[in-house]
Design a protein around this motif. Structure first.
Motif, PDB file in Angstrom:
ATOM      1  N   ALA A  45       0.828  -1.210   0.000  1.00 32.35           N
ATOM      2  CA  ALA A  45       0.000   0.000   0.000  1.00 32.35           C
ATOM      3  C   ALA A  45       0.861   1.258   0.000  1.00 32.35           C
ATOM      4  O   ALA A  45       0.551   2.241  -0.684  1.00 32.35           O
ATOM      5  CB  ALA A  45      -0.928  -0.009   1.215  1.00 32.35           C
ATOM      6  N   THR A  82       0.756   3.462  -3.891  1.00 28.60           N
ATOM      7  CA  THR A  82      -0.233   4.535  -3.879  1.00 28.60           C
ATOM      8  C   THR A  82       0.436   5.854  -3.513  1.00 28.60           C
ATOM      9  O   THR A  82       1.486   5.882  -2.873  1.00 28.60           O
ATOM     10  CB  THR A  82      -1.357   4.255  -2.861  1.00 28.60           C
ATOM     11  OG1 THR A  82      -0.794   4.201  -1.530  1.00 28.60           O
ATOM     12  CG2 THR A  82      -2.052   2.937  -3.149  1.00 28.60           C
ATOM     13  N   ASN A 109      -6.264   0.341   1.764  1.00 27.02           N
ATOM     14  CA  ASN A 109      -6.459  -1.069   1.489  1.00 27.02           C
ATOM     15  C   ASN A 109      -6.654  -1.219  -0.023  1.00 27.02           C
ATOM     16  O   ASN A 109      -7.777  -1.221  -0.514  1.00 27.02           O
ATOM     17  CB  ASN A 109      -7.697  -1.578   2.249  1.00 27.02           C
ATOM     18  CG  ASN A 109      -7.885  -3.068   2.124  1.00 27.02           C
ATOM     19  OD1 ASN A 109      -6.975  -3.797   1.756  1.00 27.02           O
ATOM     20  ND2 ASN A 109      -9.096  -3.531   2.418  1.00 27.02           N
ATOM     21  N   PRO A 110      -5.549  -1.287  -0.815  1.00 23.55           N
ATOM     22  CA  PRO A 110      -5.664  -1.301  -2.281  1.00 23.55           C
ATOM     23  C   PRO A 110      -6.571  -2.442  -2.758  1.00 23.55           C
ATOM     24  O   PRO A 110      -6.624  -3.501  -2.127  1.00 23.55           O
ATOM     25  CB  PRO A 110      -4.218  -1.533  -2.744  1.00 23.55           C
ATOM     26  CG  PRO A 110      -3.374  -1.081  -1.611  1.00 23.55           C
ATOM     27  CD  PRO A 110      -4.151  -1.418  -0.375  1.00 23.55           C
TER      28      PRO A 110
END
Length: 398
Positions: free
Chosen positions: A188, A192, A332-333
């Motif tokens: 994560a 991101t 939380n991808p």
């Protein structure tokens, strides 16, 4: 002879790790009785017996991996012959035993370990599965033949200095689920463009509403009226107004979800898991609270199903239950937003030119800056704050 195979445990999961075998070779089992734990990157699950019979042979041992559809044991259907009992034995007087977690108790029974032999490190001396595994390693160490050194470096030596015997290190292997959680959290951070914005909410109105209606709510619905249902409702309403937070990046496209599947982080036996409340916009306060209570109970007993942990569009996590005043929740991808709730604390605040003491909660929204701009993130969090501070709006959806 029938084969016990790894079932499909989710559309994206092709391999599992074998956890503890709950039955040994030659042991009988009843239909639907758990036989073995399967560990995925989402949770630890128990595989039930498809029929009554006997476990004849274990093909995959604890710690080994197996692909979906692979045979891990051989089963014989039908009742097995009872094992001969030893000549009449004087019944042993029951003695008090230390409290042990279910997984630890099963492992002790499987390995023939008495609870009093194990030093528990859990809350109040409770015996964890890791405590039993450590005891078994220590017990087997003296008789184990010398082996070539493994390629990976050994754990830190627990040897204490002679002049300071209290300075001891203890190396405990990470559980498979904890390793998976670590990998996902690291992913994560690396994949991101995460930022976090903060605000605070006055919880006076929600607390007053719970005090006024809580007893009647519990009598009618069989579950307590908690804070989480208010936040789920507020988040759904805010997502409808700010759809960028209810989206994901897929290839070179932004996919906007027109449904609201809200993940709610709950504490499991070995780590945090995030079961998903499907179509949360269509549920009442009571239905949301019932789902959350059910998730929490089944997370503790490892009864959550893999599909219940997949496919959320937004997540809410509550660090306040552990006493956290503020934090930066991790995404939380492939989700692009997560709301962090925190502990309620009475603080002085200004109201109409006067300083008053109010129950305040810090809120934190982490978001993926690749598709969510600061304006949308701040607007979203302010909207959640407004709805929680005026819960009647949640009932009227205004």
């Amino acid at each position: 002879m029938q084969e016990l195979k790894v079932p499909s445990v989710g559309e994206s999961i092709v391999e599992v790790e074998i956890g503890a075998w709950l039955k040994g070779e030659g042991e009988r089992f009843a239909q639907d009785e758990p036989l073995v734990e399967l560990i995925t990157d989402k949770a630890t699950l128990e595989l039930p017996a498809p029929f009554s019979g006997t476990l004849k042979q274990i093909l995959k041992k604890t710690g080994e991996t197996a692909r979906v559809g692979e045979t891990i044991a051989l089963l014989e259907e039908g009742a097995a012959e009872a094992r001969p009992q030893a000549p009449a034995e004087a019944p042993k007087e029951a003695s008090p035993e230390p409290l042990a977690m279910p997984a630890a108790l099963r492992l002790m029974q499987e390995k023939g370990v008495a609870p009093e032999e194990v030093r528990g490190t859990g809350l109040g001396g409770r015996i964890l599965k890791e405590d039993v595994e450590r005891h078994l390693r220590e017990r087997e160490a003296p008789s184990r033949p010398a082996e070539p050194a493994p390629p990976s470096p050994p754990p830190p030596s627990p040897q204490a200095p002679a002049d300071k015997p209290w300075r001891v290190d203890e190396a405990v292997p990470m559980t498979p689920l904890r390793r998976r959680i670590a990998e996902r959290l690291l992913q994560a951070r690396q994949t991101t463009a995460m930022l976090t914005t903060f605000n605070e909410a006055d919880m006076s109105a929600v607390i007053a509403l719970r005090k006024e209606l809580g007893e009647a709510f519990q009598k009618k619905h069989g579950v307590k009226l908690g804070f989480m249902s208010f936040f789920v409702k507020a988040v759904v309403q805010a997502l409808k107004e700010i759809p960028e937070l209810n989206a994901e990046i897929r290839d070179n496209h932004i996919v906007y979800h027109r449904y609201y599947d809200i993940g709610v982080a709950v504490g499991g036996g070995e780590g945090l898991v995030v079961p998903v409340i499907r179509d949360a916009d269509r549920l009442s306060f009571a239905e949301i609270e019932q789902r959350i209570a059910d998730f929490a109970e089944r997370a503790r007993t490892k009864k959550l199903r893999p599909e219940e942990l997949m496919g959320g569009t937004f997540t809410i996590t509550n660090g306040g239950v552990y006493g956290s005043l503020n934090s930066t929740p991790l995404l939380n991808p492939p989700q692009v937003g997560i709301l962090g709730m925190h502990a309620i604390q009475e603080r002085p605040v200004a109201r109409d030119g006067q300083v008053v003491v109010r129950p305040m909660m810090y809120l934190a929204l982490s978001y993926d800056h690749r598709i969510v701009d600061g304006r949308e993130a701040v607007t979203f969090l302010r909207r959640v704050k407004e709805l929680v501070e005026n819960p009647v709006r949640l009932l009227l959806e205004v």
